[in-house]
Design a protein around this motif. Sequence first.
Motif, PDB file in Angstrom:
ATOM      1  N   ALA A 130      36.776  44.692  44.661  1.00 38.76           N
ATOM      2  CA  ALA A 130      37.168  43.511  43.879  1.00 38.76           C
ATOM      3  C   ALA A 130      36.609  42.234  44.499  1.00 38.76           C
ATOM      4  CB  ALA A 130      38.692  43.436  43.811  1.00 38.76           C
ATOM      5  N   GLY A 131      36.712  41.147  43.750  1.00 35.11           N
ATOM      6  CA  GLY A 131      36.280  39.844  44.255  1.00 35.11           C
ATOM      7  C   GLY A 131      37.442  39.118  44.922  1.00 35.11           C
ATOM      8  N   MET A 216      38.621  44.642  37.718  1.00 41.87           N
ATOM      9  CA  MET A 216      38.583  45.181  36.357  1.00 41.87           C
ATOM     10  C   MET A 216      39.322  46.510  36.236  1.00 41.87           C
ATOM     11  SD  MET A 216      34.561  44.480  35.631  1.00 41.87           S
ATOM     12  CE  MET A 216      33.757  43.000  36.267  1.00 41.87           C
ATOM     13  N   THR A 239      34.629  43.073  47.971  1.00 39.51           N
ATOM     14  CA  THR A 239      33.187  43.366  48.046  1.00 39.51           C
ATOM     15  C   THR A 239      32.356  42.090  47.997  1.00 39.51           C
ATOM     16  OG1 THR A 239      33.115  43.651  45.659  1.00 39.51           O
ATOM     17  CG2 THR A 239      33.398  45.647  46.972  1.00 39.51           C
ATOM     18  N   LEU A 250      26.700  36.825  41.517  1.00 36.06           N
ATOM     19  CA  LEU A 250      27.240  38.150  41.831  1.00 36.06           C
ATOM     20  C   LEU A 250      26.314  39.231  41.279  1.00 36.06           C
ATOM     21  CD1 LEU A 250      29.715  36.469  42.444  1.00 36.06           C
ATOM     22  CD2 LEU A 250      31.066  37.985  40.999  1.00 36.06           C
ATOM     23  N   VAL A 255      27.923  44.446  45.295  1.00 34.17           N
ATOM     24  CA  VAL A 255      29.243  45.067  45.341  1.00 34.17           C
ATOM     25  C   VAL A 255      29.140  46.465  45.970  1.00 34.17           C
ATOM     26  CG1 VAL A 255      31.032  46.058  43.832  1.00 34.17           C
ATOM     27  CG2 VAL A 255      30.204  43.732  43.426  1.00 34.17           C
TER      28      VAL A 255
HETATM   29  N1  HPA Z   1      35.171  40.335  39.798  1.00 32.28           N
HETATM   30  C1  HPA Z   1      35.611  41.400  39.097  1.00 32.28           C
HETATM   31  N2  HPA Z   1      35.444  42.643  39.497  1.00 32.28           N
HETATM   32  C2  HPA Z   1      34.802  42.862  40.666  1.00 32.28           C
HETATM   33  C3  HPA Z   1      34.319  41.795  41.442  1.00 32.28           C
HETATM   34  C4  HPA Z   1      34.516  40.475  40.986  1.00 32.28           C
HETATM   35  O1  HPA Z   1      34.127  39.482  41.624  1.00 32.28           O
HETATM   36  N3  HPA Z   1      33.740  42.361  42.539  1.00 32.28           N
HETATM   37  C5  HPA Z   1      33.883  43.714  42.418  1.00 32.28           C
HETATM   38  N4  HPA Z   1      34.528  44.013  41.284  1.00 32.28           N
END
Ligand code: HPA
Length: 277
Positions: A130-131, A216, A239, A250, A255
């Motif tokens: 995730a971020g 997500m 990540t 991004l 990621v």
């Molecule tokens: N946003 C949403 N989902 C993600 C992100 C993010 O920055 N990084 C990895 N999954």
Amino acid sequence: MSDTYTHPLDAPDADPTQVAEQAAADIARLTGVDHHDIAVTLGSGWGRAADLIGETVAEIPATEVTGFSKPALSGHTGAIKSILTPAGKRVLIIGARTHFYEGHGVRRVVHSVRTAAATGAKIMVLTNGAGGIRETWHPGQPVLISDHINLTASSPLEGATFVDLTDLYSSRLRGVALAIDPELDEGVYVQFRGPHYETPAEVQMAKTIGGHIVGMSTALEAIAAREAGMEILGFSLITNLAAGIQDTPLSHAEVLEAGQEAEPVISALLAKVIDRL
Ligand code: HPA
């Protein structure tokens, strides 16, 4: 019967709990293990944990289990494993996740969680990549999920099913993780639909409404796990810093790379935590 293949969860008279029971029966038959105590969904970066948790008793492709679809994402293995821990616990590893953004409906998103419950699992461990919104966080850092904000405008619950979500991400289980790594930080996970990453303005909104992590997955799964009576532990691997928090664009490659680098460390942490659950 029509010739057209209908996914078992999309049939007009489908009962998601019954489909999950069928899936659990498939898992019992294919793995030879008729009951699991703990289930773990491995998101990006967490894949290696399975090997550290215990002895792999069986490994099966998720696609052989009723209602499971092929993973849409590289970084997800698509395998289901049955693991025996040194302490004698049975752990079901789910390496396949259906994301809400795939557009197949929320029933399919939470089918793995309902299946886990139907195998007997009382604890659901949900992990993801995730971020991060907190500027002090860095890519490769694992954080505990303390709560969530569901911005998908959807729910896995059907009908007038009023389920309490207080202490959804069990403080007891977070305590177990913190006892192993007192440095672990925690935060509120905000689930967006995706698959696009958030705009910087959306990230600012998530921050303003109390979020610390953007992703997500996970929130819808946690709701289904609570409905099924499981206790939930949530982990995010940061990540990347979220859009606008980091000044570079991004990318999915970034990621995956952060996930690969962090994998040995966070997998070892997760294995230690599971050993104590
Ligand atoms: N946003 C949403 N989902 C993600 C992100 C993010 O920055 N990084 C990895 N999954």
